[in-house]
Design a protein around this motif. Structure first.
Motif, PDB file in Angstrom:
ATOM      1  N   TYR A 203       0.855  -1.186   0.000  1.00 20.45           N
ATOM      2  CA  TYR A 203       0.000   0.000   0.000  1.00 20.45           C
ATOM      3  C   TYR A 203       0.891   1.236   0.000  1.00 20.45           C
ATOM      4  CZ  TYR A 203       0.890  -0.448   5.069  1.00 20.45           C
ATOM      5  OH  TYR A 203       1.481  -0.585   6.300  1.00 20.45           O
ATOM      6  N   ARG A 204       0.497   2.245  -0.779  1.00 21.93           N
ATOM      7  CA  ARG A 204       1.320   3.450  -0.912  1.00 21.93           C
ATOM      8  C   ARG A 204       0.481   4.571  -1.516  1.00 21.93           C
ATOM      9  NH1 ARG A 204       0.648  -0.794  -4.602  1.00 21.93           N
ATOM     10  NH2 ARG A 204       1.630  -0.382  -6.593  1.00 21.93           N
ATOM     11  N   THR A 205       1.003   5.783  -1.422  1.00 24.22           N
ATOM     12  CA  THR A 205       0.316   6.936  -1.992  1.00 24.22           C
ATOM     13  C   THR A 205       1.319   7.766  -2.768  1.00 24.22           C
ATOM     14  OG1 THR A 205      -1.053   8.885  -1.501  1.00 24.22           O
ATOM     15  CG2 THR A 205       0.654   8.332   0.092  1.00 24.22           C
ATOM     16  N   GLN A 206       0.827   8.458  -3.794  1.00 19.21           N
ATOM     17  CA  GLN A 206       1.716   9.274  -4.609  1.00 19.21           C
ATOM     18  C   GLN A 206       1.028  10.569  -4.989  1.00 19.21           C
ATOM     19  OE1 GLN A 206       5.005   8.877  -5.419  1.00 19.21           O
ATOM     20  NE2 GLN A 206       4.715  10.976  -6.145  1.00 19.21           N
ATOM     21  N   ARG A 207       1.731  11.660  -4.776  1.00 16.59           N
ATOM     22  CA  ARG A 207       1.260  12.985  -5.172  1.00 16.59           C
ATOM     23  C   ARG A 207       1.639  13.236  -6.627  1.00 16.59           C
ATOM     24  NH1 ARG A 207      -0.148  17.381  -1.698  1.00 16.59           N
ATOM     25  NH2 ARG A 207      -1.113  18.946  -3.053  1.00 16.59           N
ATOM     26  N   TRP A 208       0.666  13.717  -7.423  1.00 15.08           N
ATOM     27  CA  TRP A 208       0.924  14.106  -8.812  1.00 15.08           C
ATOM     28  C   TRP A 208       0.494  15.561  -8.986  1.00 15.08           C
ATOM     29  CZ3 TRP A 208       3.029  11.916 -13.290  1.00 15.08           C
ATOM     30  CH2 TRP A 208       3.578  10.641 -13.111  1.00 15.08           C
ATOM     31  N   GLY A 209       1.310  16.476  -8.451  1.00 14.02           N
ATOM     32  CA  GLY A 209       1.021  17.887  -8.586  1.00 14.02           C
ATOM     33  C   GLY A 209       0.099  18.411  -7.497  1.00 14.02           C
ATOM     34  N   LYS A 210      -0.282  19.665  -7.645  1.00 11.58           N
ATOM     35  CA  LYS A 210      -1.094  20.351  -6.629  1.00 11.58           C
ATOM     36  C   LYS A 210      -2.495  19.768  -6.515  1.00 11.58           C
ATOM     37  CE  LYS A 210      -2.537  25.025  -5.259  1.00 11.58           C
ATOM     38  NZ  LYS A 210      -1.864  24.967  -3.933  1.00 11.58           N
ATOM     39  N   ASP A 211      -3.032  19.282  -7.638  1.00 11.19           N
ATOM     40  CA  ASP A 211      -4.455  18.947  -7.674  1.00 11.19           C
ATOM     41  C   ASP A 211      -4.775  17.460  -7.559  1.00 11.19           C
ATOM     42  OD1 ASP A 211      -5.220  21.615  -7.882  1.00 11.19           O
ATOM     43  OD2 ASP A 211      -4.957  21.614 -10.063  1.00 11.19           O
ATOM     44  N   LEU A 212      -3.764  16.584  -7.469  1.00 12.27           N
ATOM     45  CA  LEU A 212      -4.062  15.155  -7.439  1.00 12.27           C
ATOM     46  C   LEU A 212      -3.146  14.391  -6.487  1.00 12.27           C
ATOM     47  CD1 LEU A 212      -5.569  12.644  -8.604  1.00 12.27           C
ATOM     48  CD2 LEU A 212      -3.765  12.536 -10.345  1.00 12.27           C
ATOM     49  N   GLN A 213      -3.752  13.572  -5.637  1.00 12.74           N
ATOM     50  CA  GLN A 213      -3.026  12.565  -4.887  1.00 12.74           C
ATOM     51  C   GLN A 213      -3.785  11.251  -5.030  1.00 12.74           C
ATOM     52  OE1 GLN A 213      -1.533  13.719  -1.077  1.00 12.74           O
ATOM     53  NE2 GLN A 213      -0.970  11.649  -0.463  1.00 12.74           N
ATOM     54  N   VAL A 214      -3.026  10.176  -5.235  1.00  7.12           N
ATOM     55  CA  VAL A 214      -3.615   8.859  -5.493  1.00  7.12           C
ATOM     56  C   VAL A 214      -3.150   7.884  -4.417  1.00  7.12           C
ATOM     57  CG1 VAL A 214      -3.948   7.061  -7.223  1.00  7.12           C
ATOM     58  CG2 VAL A 214      -3.510   9.401  -7.957  1.00  7.12           C
ATOM     59  N   TRP A 215      -4.083   7.057  -3.933  1.00  2.00           N
ATOM     60  CA  TRP A 215      -3.762   6.014  -2.955  1.00  2.00           C
ATOM     61  C   TRP A 215      -3.989   4.644  -3.595  1.00  2.00           C
ATOM     62  CZ3 TRP A 215      -5.256  10.774  -1.639  1.00  2.00           C
ATOM     63  CH2 TRP A 215      -4.678  11.372  -0.523  1.00  2.00           C
ATOM     64  N   PHE A 216      -3.032   3.745  -3.397  1.00  2.01           N
ATOM     65  CA  PHE A 216      -3.129   2.374  -3.894  1.00  2.01           C
ATOM     66  C   PHE A 216      -3.141   1.458  -2.673  1.00  2.01           C
ATOM     67  CE2 PHE A 216      -0.697   5.010  -6.803  1.00  2.01           C
ATOM     68  CZ  PHE A 216      -1.393   4.845  -7.996  1.00  2.01           C
ATOM     69  N   VAL A 217      -4.199   0.674  -2.519  1.00  2.00           N
ATOM     70  CA  VAL A 217      -4.362  -0.104  -1.291  1.00  2.00           C
ATOM     71  C   VAL A 217      -4.236  -1.605  -1.551  1.00  2.00           C
ATOM     72  CG1 VAL A 217      -5.671   1.631  -0.035  1.00  2.00           C
ATOM     73  CG2 VAL A 217      -6.886   0.019  -1.543  1.00  2.00           C
ATOM     74  N   GLU A 218      -4.069  -2.332  -0.452  1.00  2.00           N
ATOM     75  CA  GLU A 218      -3.851  -3.781  -0.461  1.00  2.00           C
ATOM     76  C   GLU A 218      -5.060  -4.475   0.168  1.00  2.00           C
ATOM     77  OE1 GLU A 218      -2.870  -7.563  -0.457  1.00  2.00           O
ATOM     78  OE2 GLU A 218      -1.710  -6.063  -1.551  1.00  2.00           O
ATOM     79  N   VAL A 219      -5.597  -5.505  -0.527  1.00  4.54           N
ATOM     80  CA  VAL A 219      -6.826  -6.125  -0.034  1.00  4.54           C
ATOM     81  C   VAL A 219      -6.703  -7.632   0.217  1.00  4.54           C
ATOM     82  CG1 VAL A 219      -8.276  -4.392  -1.157  1.00  4.54           C
ATOM     83  CG2 VAL A 219      -7.733  -6.519  -2.380  1.00  4.54           C
ATOM     84  N   ARG A 220      -5.501  -8.188   0.128  1.00  9.89           N
ATOM     85  CA  ARG A 220      -5.344  -9.640   0.298  1.00  9.89           C
ATOM     86  C   ARG A 220      -4.433 -10.031   1.460  1.00  9.89           C
ATOM     87  NH1 ARG A 220      -9.682 -11.854  -1.798  1.00  9.89           N
ATOM     88  NH2 ARG A 220     -10.296 -10.448  -3.464  1.00  9.89           N
TER      89      ARG A 220
END
Length: 453
Positions: free
Chosen positions: A270-287
């Motif tokens: 699981y991790r998160t990444q900022r892509w500029g001022k207007d976007l942050q994305v989170w990728f999660v783990e479900v297993r």
């Protein structure tokens, strides 16, 4: 084949991947191969998904199976070049221990910078060299208002291909759009489905080799950064969780090790990444951290696990990104099929955590992009108002599991076909805008929703 072995050449038959791109780093993943091309597709699939291809022998030698690509001992050199920077990672050997794969984090990159990538492979010093090329952009800094466009997809079974020469049409269509990055949300391969049905580690690895050797995937990933998530079928079997019984000789722990071996991911799932001022994305783990699906629902029954939930709350509540997007391998809103499904947050089996999560995400104005479902939809939770966008399966052949006539109040859009999703973040006269676009397999927009901040 004999000539290739005699001249000691090695190949990048399954291409390479650029993973986990940030402002300052990226992970380069590849695999050295013995032959320039995979074993041709020689069997004919049946007219229904997940049936064994006609006359397929599950016990045939793995290196003779459709799409097989044998690995090769050798060494790899990596070169990254930008307009004012060159980074070289010198020759590094790969071996059978990790299936001849190579994975290296490259640091010292500059934000919002275009990099050309050159990989060189050889059996050893003085032997013939093979090169492949690609490119990517690093993420912009947190105060940068550059527009961002990214794609996401899910659920791809080798025998669900819709282009017999190139594999899956969506990859060629996504490549035309030149996304800044791509999110693959799990079920990248299917261990527990035929052609072959996995019984050994060798057969599990073969699934990755065959999938990665499709030209459309190979070309797309060599120029599109990837954030990959796993689900059940590319880990072990349907509805997998820790303690799930083995698949032949493949254990849950084996599947976990193989997933980290075959993907360009770092230490944390699981991790998160900022892509500029207007976007942050989170990728999660479900297993990896979930409870047994079959136990009674309670406040302690979980899909994410306590550590991941704490991390998610801390990172989300400290974010000042204009738009926040959670990319989940499984649905959170749904609706999902009421019968026979007890594996995700939209099911009754995880109702307690699901209700909390939907309310929490809605409170913090998060949008959800989900995988796992084989149909496209845009839905709104009637209680919390949380919005979710389902990408649909990788091809029309793979689509199904829901009736097109079964449009529920939650659905703002429903399409029981394959395709992909794109997310676009940009500014118009200074106003930040986020747009979600569903595409069909031929690259046509079939639905879009736009939100302004």
């Amino acid at each position: 084949m004999h000539a290739q072995i005699e001249n000691d050449a090695v190949y990048f038959t399954t291409g390479f991947k650029i993973g986990e791109v940030s402002q300052n780093s990226a992970i380069i993943w590849t695999r050295l191969c013995k032959s320039a091309k995979p074993v041709p597709v020689q069997h004919v699939r049946q007219d229904k998904t997940f049936r064994s291809p006609k006359s397929f022998n599950n016990n045939m030698p793995v290196n003779e199976m459709d799409g097989a690509v044998e690995g090769s001992f050798g060494e790899i050199k990596v070169k990254l070049v930008s307009e004012n920077d060159t980074i070289i990672i010198d020759w590094t050997y790969v071996s059978a221990l990790k299936d001849y794969t190579y994975k290296r984090k490259v640091e010292g990159l500059k934000p919002n910078m275009f990099y050309k990538v050159k990989l060189t492979g050889r059996m050893g010093k003085g032997q013939p060299e093979t090169t492949v090329f690609g490119s990517f952009n690093t993420a912009p800094d947190a105060d940068d208002t550059s527009p961002i466009f990214f794609t996401s997809s899910t659920c791809q079974f080798f025998w669900s291909h819709d282009d017999p020469e190139r594999g899956f049409k969506i990859y060629d269509e996504m490549k035309k759009l030149k996304p800044k990055f791509h999110s693959q949300t799990g079920d990248y391969v299917y261990y527990d489905k035929p052609g072959p049905f996995v019984k050994t580690i060798e057969m599990a690895r073969h699934k990755w080799h065959a999938m990665n050797s499709w030209p459309s995937l190979k070309e797309f990933y060599m120029q599109t950064p990837l954030y990959i998530e796993k689900d059940d079928h590319d880990l072990l079997r349907d509805d997998a969780y820790p303690g799930k019984k083995p698949l032949g000789e493949l254990t849950f722990e084996d599947g976990l090790a193989l997933w980290y071996e075959q993907t360009p991911i770092g230490d944390k799932p699981y991790r998160t990444q900022r892509w500029g001022k207007d976007l942050q994305v989170w990728f999660v783990e479900v297993r990896e951290f979930r409870s047994d699906n079959s136990i009674e629902d309670s406040k302690d029954k979980t899909i994410w696990g306590k550590e991941q939930i704490e991390w998610f709350r801390n990172t989300l509540e400290s974010s000042n990104a204009t738009f926040k997007v959670l990319i989940s391998p499984t649905p959170i809103v749904g609706p999902d099929r009421p019968k026979g499904k007890n594996d995700n947050h939209s099911n009754k089996a995880f109702q307690t955590e699901g209700e909390w999560l939907r309310a929490y995400l809605a409170k913090h104005n998060v949008f959800v992009v989900n995988g796992d479902r084989h149909w496209q939809y845009a839905s709104v939770d009637p209680v919390s108002g949380l919005r979710e966008f389902s990408q649909g399966a990788v091809s029309d052949f793979h689509a199904g599991g829901w009736s097109q006539d079964n449009v529920l109040p939650q659905h703002k859009f429903l399409r029981v076909k394959g395709g992909f999703l794109a997310t676009k973040v940009y500014r118009e006269s200074g106003t930040p805008i986020i747009q979600f676009l569903h595409y069909d397999v031929d690259g046509n927009v079939v639905h879009e929703e736009t939100f302004k901040n």
